[in-house]
Design a protein around this motif. Structure first.
Motif, PDB file in Angstrom:
ATOM      1  N   TRP A   1       0.851  -1.194   0.000  1.00 53.25           N
ATOM      2  CA  TRP A   1       0.000   0.000   0.000  1.00 53.25           C
ATOM      3  C   TRP A   1       0.882   1.238   0.000  1.00 53.25           C
ATOM      4  O   TRP A   1       1.669   1.449   0.905  1.00 53.25           O
ATOM      5  CB  TRP A   1      -0.899  -0.020   1.253  1.00 53.25           C
ATOM      6  N   GLY A   2       0.714   2.061  -1.027  1.00 52.92           N
ATOM      7  CA  GLY A   2       1.485   3.301  -1.050  1.00 52.92           C
ATOM      8  C   GLY A   2       2.971   3.061  -1.212  1.00 52.92           C
ATOM      9  O   GLY A   2       3.778   3.839  -0.716  1.00 52.92           O
TER      10      GLY A   2
ATOM     11  N   ASP B   1       5.989   1.045  -4.090  1.00 48.85           N
ATOM     12  CA  ASP B   1       6.188   0.456  -5.408  1.00 48.85           C
ATOM     13  C   ASP B   1       7.449  -0.403  -5.361  1.00 48.85           C
ATOM     14  O   ASP B   1       8.525   0.036  -5.774  1.00 48.85           O
ATOM     15  CB  ASP B   1       6.331   1.606  -6.430  1.00 48.85           C
TER      16      ASP B   1
ATOM     17  N   ASP C   1      -2.568   1.979  -4.732  1.00 47.72           N
ATOM     18  CA  ASP C   1      -1.724   3.149  -5.005  1.00 47.72           C
ATOM     19  C   ASP C   1      -2.561   4.208  -5.706  1.00 47.72           C
ATOM     20  O   ASP C   1      -3.672   3.947  -6.137  1.00 47.72           O
ATOM     21  CB  ASP C   1      -0.534   2.727  -5.872  1.00 47.72           C
TER      22      ASP C   1
ATOM     23  N   THR D   1       1.378   1.645 -10.932  1.00 43.75           N
ATOM     24  CA  THR D   1       2.830   1.526 -10.987  1.00 43.75           C
ATOM     25  C   THR D   1       3.214   0.203 -11.641  1.00 43.75           C
ATOM     26  O   THR D   1       2.357  -0.612 -11.966  1.00 43.75           O
ATOM     27  CB  THR D   1       3.404   1.516  -9.571  1.00 43.75           C
TER      28      THR D   1
ATOM     29  N   GLY E   1       3.968   6.496   0.340  1.00 44.45           N
ATOM     30  CA  GLY E   1       2.657   6.947  -0.101  1.00 44.45           C
ATOM     31  C   GLY E   1       1.766   7.269   1.084  1.00 44.45           C
ATOM     32  O   GLY E   1       0.903   8.138   1.028  1.00 44.45           O
TER      33      GLY E   1
END
Lengths: 486, 133, 563
Positions: A149-150, A152, A233, A237, A303
């Motif tokens: 989550w948030g 990459d 996200d 990504t 993120g």
């Protein structure tokens, strides 16, 4: 051509320790098992952007000076400073970090590391809520639901999936490589069909070959056996491309989505159709997968820490995972960026009691992020000298903070002439930790690993630890002379 | 119809090229190319009449900087631009720390306009113009 | 360097000395027969009590779990700090002090040896790095082995010899001192969020029971001739009615006892001595446990005494810590370690007016007073689980003085007062017995030959306290005794005077003791082992061991195994 095995890579929080290097004539010539960034480091560290001799700024220009002169100048600056800041620490060894604590305590300064612009908010959250977590091996062995989550991983922690999560073999869970390959084949197949349709080659496509844009049920991959991968996200990504399920949230709106999930996993109903652009059905699928799994893990990154809400985003993420433990086994882990930022937190904590933003100016450790964090000190223009080591704030801090950093005497210790070094007043070249000098680093899950020395540093270049020790010694000499004469 | 300026949300963060570049050295060509650029949505670029790999001016309440616009290779991200970590991003990113030391590196409101004639500074030039060193 | 401690009241239970006025001679860091009467530095200990330096068999002061606890509690540190001086480093307390402060505070109480009881082998380097930064004390640490996959698999196969060889390898690799077992089988089950509830429950996926794990490791311990016994935290810790599990555990080891030598040490027994079938009916099982201990010689134990204060609980017992979070609603940290073990941390406040907490407080003391032989039960708080180690003098006061404990009892919840056995217990420990439960007995149980006594050849670790046993009645003047044990008149470490009147005179580093277990066959590392390693852990075999780099002052103790 000696081959060195089990080398620990000194780049990111993955701290992969299975790197194989071929060394020839005191140079690394081949890297095996590493990702692109790892290779770049081991093969590219000997670039022309490396300082060879200590430098002092005289008449606006940086000139080479003998080591003793630079040590004395740096020690003088620090010993005479009223409120110095010592910042960085995340790309050096624990051995050097320990000297850093001693030095900061000696001069009554503020000790801070890159957590302040990375996972500082996560630490603040953990201090309020706790954190249900584990080592990475637990995930490899047991996790059948993996959520990023948030963050990459494909871009920032490239081997994370193949070493610890989706694409690795565990005692209780198999690797999902086959599933991924099938997906890639299916995607390639879909592309061919779409292109054929466009060209009018296929006249009567059968139902199953065309997937509708909006899904009426969970994607078939969510119902499969084995590991499942969910990415959340604000944009699609590279990591999102390989996920079994991708949820796109609006920027700065993760908090609401997480709270919605918290309600759903407690079997509460939501009154709305969408939460910040995400249809509630999608969230129900995710909640369902979370509750049904054997072992779930939520990895999160900047993120969450950097967008609106900051530590509150982490609060709610940890609370979500903690609540999930009522129904199944779930863990959460921050994706630490620098290879030894965890080490900096760990060392600072055991020696001073606090993980970052430690203020020694009153003679004992004090901790109050927002007041004692280096970012705020710089923005309020309170510091009157700085030592920056193993980091590059000029390339990572907002402009206003860098302005004050540069206005006051600035000492830099780094192997490269990075952006901060270019603007320093005293610059020390140092050896690359994990290549030219060994030491200890802590992985993102707090596992300590040894770093190896595989080549000799260039002549005359000292290690961070040695430079700091000499500065500390010189500071003590200067201070004792001051008390003698007064 | 081509617009003059566009309101967007600015994100900053890592890319693999930025990672590879920083290990080569902050003075390297790889690093420069990786962090003096900005990912934009193809649709947004069309709206402003911006061609791929040309310069744009990005402004926030903290300042403005010239970077090179590059089409985001994956799915559409209208209203979002992404500048990798580095000195260019830092000229314009927010310094509001919410009293916890963390600036709002992601989610800053920004404005984008084409700047084909404005030059892209080297890192040394950028540092000199921002900080005088 | 020669030192002569003159004329003190010496309590040296291992050598049978009970308050005799005598001199203690020290030379080159060891106790000797005599020293040069003029050349030696002298300490006049007239009217003072002289004991061996304190030995703590179980205190969580270093490693991953402790450090996460430290990080978790800035609010705990803010109220208790120590400034930097010319001699000492700065630091913070209260329940999870920073490392330098930990060393200084123990030393000021006259302690010279401590044992860190929970070390996850994968993170052993971390434990040792922190021990290096804990000054003033000699230390050792116990690797957690009760849920290690290697142990579970070899015991399940019945291959004791292979299991023993791997345990020997692990002692050397992790630089450990004893086999630590926590909620055996439960931690592996917790990997998927489950637990075990009796010693005959099957551990999921491994086909073994806690009974088999405990017995197997007790046998391995014997085969390896380790100086300490297995060090055991029982199943069902903290659960009302768990005394049954505790008795079962002790009974299942009876047949392994030879002579009067113990085969197991059960730690923080207070938490494992609950009667009742829920929190509403929870009460003390100290009577039952004490009765068993009084009639058997194969178990030693330590108290795990509760102190009424705000502290931080931290154990390897992941599932128990989760339960504690559910009960208290406090912040909760969990940290499962692949292939090996677990950990959990929850801040906790013990309140006088809480019936359960008050009963717990009573249980610890009941155990210490009802068990007749002080060589069987030692004083600990399971720091910081029951309370911080700086509260030890309080416990000494309760043990030596009925007046002291009744004064505290009267302030607790009326229900707990009614149930407590303390009003009916008259026994008050003597200074000799205090010397046993705070140093001699602990050293003996640990098999530390040079510690816990003042005979010739022992390490020169001495504590001198401001208590004149001829002038005061310790059971009446318990406050004086408490103050005396809080700030030693002198602490001597390795022959150096390091504390005077509760102030640190010099910062010294102690050594880290570990077992160098010599098995008949050298452990061969081949490709097969390396492959298995990669399968089990996420680190390479080569990067796993604690090398000499991680021990500031290494003190290996050679042990010859019988395998």
């Amino acid at each position: 051509m000696p081959i060195v095995n089990a080398v620990t890579c000194p780049v990111c929080g993955c701290l992969c320790d299975d790197i194989e290097l071929t060394v020839e004539n005191n140079e690394v010539v081949k890297v095996k098992n590493g990702c692109a960034i790892c290779e770049s480091k081991f093969l590219g560290y000997k670039s022309e952007h490396r300082t060879r001799k200590p430098l002092i700024r005289k008449n606006g220009e940086l000139v080479e000076v003998p080591l003793e002169e630079a040590i004395h100048k740096a020690a003088e600056i620090l010993a005479n400073a009223n409120y110095p800041i010592l910042y960085g620490w995340s790309s050096t060894s624990c051995e050097a970090q320990r000297v850093g604590v001693e030095l900061t305590e000696e001069i009554g300064g503020v000790l801070d590391n890159t957590s302040v612009v990375c996972h500082g908010p996560s630490i603040l959250s953990i201090q309020e809520v706790g954190i249900p977590s584990c080592t990475l091996g637990q995930i490899r062995h047991r996790a059948d639901l993996i959520i990023y989550w948030g963050c990459d991983p494909w871009s920032a922690h490239p081997r994370h999936l193949e070493r610890y999560t989706t694409f690795t073999e565990g005692r209780f869970e198999k690797s999902d490589w086959k599933g991924y390959l099938q997906k890639v084949k299916a995607a390639a197949g879909k592309k061919k069909i779409k292109s054929a349709l466009r060209r009018g080659v296929v006249k009567h496509p059968s139902e199953h070959m065309l997937k509708p844009e909006t899904m009426s049920g969970p994607p078939p991959t969510m119902m499969k056996e084995g590991r499942k991968l969910i990415i959340v996200d604000v944009r699609k990504t590279m990591s999102a491309e390989i996920a079994d399920y991708f949820i796109q949230v609006e920027p700065n709106k993760d908090y609401e989505v997480m709270q919605a999930l918290r309600a759903l996993i407690r079997d509460q109903e939501l009154d709305v159709d969408k939460v910040d652009g995400v249809p509630v059905e999608y969230l129900e699928e995710v909640a369902d997968a979370m509750v049904r799994c054997e072992f779930g893990i939520l990895f999160f990154g900047l993120g969450l820490t950097m967008s609106a809400g900051k530590l509150r985003n982490i609060d709610v993420a940890i609370s979500l995972v903690r609540d999930l433990n009522m129904r199944t086994k779930f863990a959460i882990m921050p994706m630490r960026g620098h290879f030894n930022v965890t080490g900096a937190n760990v060392v600072f904590t055991w020696q001073s009691g606090y993980p970052y933003a430690v203020d020694f100016s009153l003679g004992y450790p004090r901790y109050n992020p927002g007041e004692t964090t280096v970012m705020d000190i710089l923005l309020r223009k309170e510091s009157d000298a700085s030592l920056v080591i193993a980091s590059d704030p000029a390339a990572n801090f907002p402009r206003k903070a860098v302005e004050h950093l540069v206005k006051t005497p600035l000492i830099v210790i780094d192997p490269h002439m990075n952006a901060t070094a270019l603007m320093g007043d005293v610059v020390f070249p140092s050896a690359f930790v994990g290549i030219e000098v060994g030491g200890t680093a802590y992985r993102m899950d707090h596992v300590p690993l040894p770093l190896k020395k595989v080549v000799e540093p260039p002549e005359g270049i000292l290690t961070d630890e040695e430079i700091l020790k000499r500065i500390l010694e010189e500071v003590r000499t200067i201070k004792s002379k001051k008390t003698e004469s007064s | 119809m081509v617009e003059e300026k566009l309101r967007v949300t600015l994100l900053t963060g890592r890319t693999i090229e930025q990672g590879v570049g920083k290990e080569r050295g902050k003075g390297s060509k790889e690093y420069f190319e990786a962090v003096s650029m900005c990912y934009m949505d193809a649709g947004d670029m069309k709206k402003l009449g911006i061609k791929n790999n040309t310069n744009i001016l990005v402004s926030t309440e903290n300042g403005s900087v010239v970077v090179k616009a590059v089409k985001y290779p994956r799915a559409a991200t209208p209203g979002i631009i992404y500048i990798p970590y580095g000195p260019w991003a830092n000229v314009i990113c927010s310094n509001k720390t919410s009293s916890i030391g963390m600036p709002s590196f992601k989610g800053t409101p920004a404005e984008v306009e084409p700047a084909r004639d404005k030059p892209l500074l080297t890192m040394k030039e950028l540092l000199k113009s921002e900080f005088g060193r | 360097m020669e030192l002569l401690i003159k004329n003190g009241f010496v309590y040296d239970p291992i050598n049978g000395i009970d308050g005799e006025k005598m001199d203690i001679a020290i030379k080159n860091g060891k106790i000797v027969e005599s020293v040069h009467p003029q050349k030696a530095k002298k300490i006049d200990a007239t009217g003072l009590t002289v004991m061996p330096g304190g030995v703590d068999i179980h205190c969580h002061i270093a490693g991953a779990e402790v450090n996460t606890g430290r990080m978790l509690r800035p609010e705990d540190h803010a109220k208790d700090f120590e400034r930097k001086t010319a001699i000492t480093r700065s630091g913070v307390g209260y329940s999870v002090p920073s490392t330098f402060t930990t060393g200084y505070r123990y030393s000021r109480m006259g302690y010279t040896t401590i044992m860190n009881p929970s070390m996850p082998p994968l993170e052993a380097k971390h434990t040792h790095e922190e021990l290096n930064d804990t000054p003033m004390l000699d230390k050792a640490t116990y690797p957690l082995l009760g849920d290690w996959w290697f142990v579970l698999e070899y015991l399940q196969k019945g291959d004791l010899t292979e299991c023993a060889r791997y345990v020997a390898w692990m002692m050397d690799t992790a630089k450990g001192y004893a086999i630590k077992i926590v909620n055996p089988g439960g931690l592996e089950a917790w990997g998927f969020g489950r637990n075990v509830h009796s010693i005959d429950d099957q551990v999921p996926d491994f086909g073994i029971t806690p009974r088999e794990i405990v017995r197997g490791l007790a046998k391995v311990n014997k085969m390896l001739n380790l100086p300490h016994t297995i060090h055991l935290h029982t199943n069902n810790l903290g659960v009302p009615g768990n005394y049954v599990t505790t008795l079962d555990t002790m009974k299942c080891l009876e047949d392994l006892a030879t002579g009067n030598k113990p085969v197991a040490h059960i730690t923080h027994m207070q938490f494992s001595s609950f009667k009742g079938d829920g929190w509403g009916t929870m009460s003390s099982a100290a009577e039952e446990i004490s009765k068993y201990i009084n009639n058997h010689n194969h178990i030693t134990l330590d108290m795990g005494q509760v102190i009424f204060t705000d502290t931080t609980t931290m154990t390897a017992d992941g599932p128990f810590q989760y339960t504690l979070y559910e009960l208290s609603g406090h912040k909760w940290v969990n940290h499962d370690v692949e292939t090996e073990t677990s950990a959990g941390i929850v801040p906790f406040r013990y309140r006088r007016k809480n019936v359960v907490n008050a009963t717990q407080w009573s249980i610890g003391l009941e155990l210490a007073l009802l068990i007749d032989d002080p060589w069987k039960i030692f004083m600990t708080t399971d720091h910081p689980n029951g309370g911080p180690f700086i509260a030890y003098p309080k416990i000494i006061a309760w043990l030596i003085s009925k007046k002291a404990r009744m004064a505290t009892l009267k302030k607790t919840h009326p229900k707990a007062q009614k149930r407590s056995l303390l009003p009916s217990i008259k026994r008050e420990l003597s200074l000799y017995e205090i010397a046993v439960v705070t140093r001699a007995g602990q050293a003996k149980a640990l098999g530390l030959k040079g510690k816990g006594h003042l005979g010739v050849g022992a390490d020169a670790d001495v504590a001198i306290y401001n208590i004149n046993p001829e002038k005061i009645d310790i059971s009446q003047k318990y406050k004086t005794v408490r103050r005396a044990f809080s700030n030693s008149a002198y602490t001597i470490k390795g022959g150096k005077v390091v504390v005077k009147d509760g102030k640190i005179l010099q910062h010294v580093d102690g050594c880290t003791m570990w077992l160098d277990v010599k098995t008949a066959e050298q452990f061969k590392v081949d490709e097969e082992i390396k492959r298995k390693f990669r399968e089990y852990w996420t680190v390479e075999y080569e990067n796993y061991p604690v090398t000499d780099h991680y021990l500031k002052i290494s003190n290996p103790i050679t042990v010859k195994a019988s395998v």
